[in-house]
Motif scaffolding. Structure first.
Motif, PDB file in Angstrom:
ATOM      1  N   ARG A 178       0.661  -0.985   0.044  1.00  0.00           N
ATOM      2  CA  ARG A 178      -0.364   0.428   0.048  1.00  0.00           C
ATOM      3  C   ARG A 178       0.438   1.392  -0.269  1.00  0.00           C
ATOM      4  O   ARG A 178       0.496   2.468   0.689  1.00  0.00           O
ATOM      5  N   LYS A 179       2.211   1.086  -0.663  1.00  0.00           N
ATOM      6  CA  LYS A 179       2.411   2.292  -1.414  1.00  0.00           C
ATOM      7  C   LYS A 179       2.671   2.581  -2.279  1.00  0.00           C
ATOM      8  O   LYS A 179       3.015   1.606  -2.866  1.00  0.00           O
ATOM      9  N   ARG A 180       3.446   4.234  -2.907  1.00  0.00           N
ATOM     10  CA  ARG A 180       3.453   4.585  -4.800  1.00  0.00           C
ATOM     11  C   ARG A 180       4.066   6.085  -4.586  1.00  0.00           C
ATOM     12  O   ARG A 180       4.215   6.431  -3.889  1.00  0.00           O
ATOM     13  N   SER A 190       3.426   9.302  -6.529  1.00  0.00           N
ATOM     14  CA  SER A 190       2.125   9.652  -6.966  1.00  0.00           C
ATOM     15  C   SER A 190       2.418  10.884  -7.798  1.00  0.00           C
ATOM     16  O   SER A 190       1.991  11.167  -8.425  1.00  0.00           O
ATOM     17  N   ASP A 240      -1.283   4.379  -0.616  1.00  0.00           N
ATOM     18  CA  ASP A 240      -1.615   3.658  -2.079  1.00  0.00           C
ATOM     19  C   ASP A 240      -3.086   3.082  -1.581  1.00  0.00           C
ATOM     20  O   ASP A 240      -3.021   2.445  -0.307  1.00  0.00           O
ATOM     21  N   THR A 297      -1.504  -2.630  -3.121  1.00  0.00           N
ATOM     22  CA  THR A 297       0.126  -2.837  -4.027  1.00  0.00           C
ATOM     23  C   THR A 297       0.760  -3.576  -3.271  1.00  0.00           C
ATOM     24  O   THR A 297       1.265  -3.590  -2.280  1.00  0.00           O
TER      25      THR A 297
END
Length: 355
Positions: free
Chosen positions: A7-9, A11, A178, A182
């Motif tokens: 849960r990281k992205r 951006s 995110d 992810t």
């Protein structure tokens, strides 16, 4: 060492290049070397043009310019990020940290974690690892990662092995949580026993700068540099890349349960075109999936070459499309690291010039 993040992205991504451009043909005038052999070197290594800062321009100047550009265009709010990471090996000063100078120069909020990391060629991947770790904290919602170097200021114009390829640049990457599930995989290795392969001998407390360390010396084949300048053992670095990077990426893909064919882009640090071609050959990666055009247009800006490759080759496509990418950085330390991640749906991805 392996890492898994969820849960990281990324951006948003901005690359900043100095507007001042020099050509290899112009650099040749400084070399005591036959022109025909210099032109052959240009052809093999992929040298052409490189971007260099003007005298007196520092890392904080590039970073402040890039952040102000994002603020002015409404792409990033000056109070909406909670941590600022700067990865550089050419800080403004020994102290204070250059990240603090950037914070003060833009009058950013006090409730902001500012952190300097002394890393070079693998610095973009290491910076992402640090950003993802910080996002595990509840109070950190968004991280700004800055990679920047002005290594031309520490490279001898009479050193044909280093000066034609060096470039200056900065990148600003916005990293956040995110909402989708992810998964990002990464690995990292370091070998300090080989630290002398890439180094600047003088300038720290071990060997302070002095009139003696500023004297140009003939280091072989009519290349001249001082102990104040960047020194690179080209053969050692080439062998390191060919031996260590393929198994590192193979290990990463095995850890992630992925295959080479599932990777859309291999976005690697770019020392020069020749080295990347040999790496692609050894890994059996098509040249079209591994961009190799940053040194010929901008020069080798150390850890900034990966985000520069992303902005230059993919650009606005990343605002609409999604890819699975493998990032790989390798060099000074010696340090090597790679990351497999989804990349796309960015709010911005562009490259700008700083006058």
């Amino acid at each position: 060492m392996n890492f898994t993040f969820r849960r990281k992205r990324i951006s948003g991504l901005l690359a900043v290049a100095p507007a001042h451009e020099q050509s290899f043909l112009g650099d040749m005038k400084n070399f005591n070397f036959p022109e025909a052999r210099s032109r052959k070197l240009m052809e093999v290594m992929g040298y052409d043009k490189h971007r260099l800062v003007e005298p007196g321009v520092c890392v904080s100047d590039l970073a402040v310019f890039g952040l102000q550009h994002l603020f002015d265009r409404g792409l990033l709010g000056r109070d909406e990020f909670d941590a600022l990471i700067l990865v550089t090996q050419s800080p403004d000063h020994f102290m204070p940290p250059t990240s603090s100078i950037i914070q003060g120069g833009l009058n950013l909020k006090h409730d902001l974690l500012c952190l300097d990391i002394n890393q070079g060629c693998a610095g973009f991947v290491i910076g992402l690892i640090q950003a993802f770790l910080l996002l595990e904290q509840e109070d950190i919602q968004k991280v700004v990662l800055i990679n920047a170097d002005v290594m031309s200021r520490k490279t001898s114009p009479k050193d044909r092995n280093s000066y034609p390829l060096v470039g200056d640049a900065a990148s600003i990457t916005v990293i956040e949580r995110d909402p989708t599930d992810t998964v990002i995989h990464a690995n990292l290795k370091m070998d300090g026993t080989r630290n002398e392969a890439l180094m600047i001998p003088a300038g720290g407390f071990r060997l302070p700068c002095s009139p003696e360390t500023a004297v140009l010396e003939d280091v072989g084949d009519n290349n001249f540099r001082a102990k104040d300048h960047l020194r690179m053992d080209g053969s050692a670095v080439f062998n390191f890349v060919q031996v260590e990077i393929p198994p590192m990426i193979e290990s990463l893909l095995a850890f992630a349960g992925a295959s080479m064919d599932e990777v859309d882009w291999f976005l690697c640090h770019q020392p020069n075109r020749f080295m990347l071609q040999k790496l692609a050959d050894k890994m059996k990666v098509p040249y079209g999936k591994m961009p190799m055009n940053i040194v010929e247009h901008f020069g080798n800006s150390s850890g900034v070459t990966i985000p520069m490759a992303i902005a230059f080759n993919l650009g606005t496509r990343l605002t609409k499309e999604h890819f699975r990418v493998c990032l790989a950085g390798f060099g000074v330390g010696l340090t090597w690291s790679s990351m497999l991640m989804p990349l796309g749906g960015l709010s911005f991805c562009e490259l700008i010039n700083r006058p």
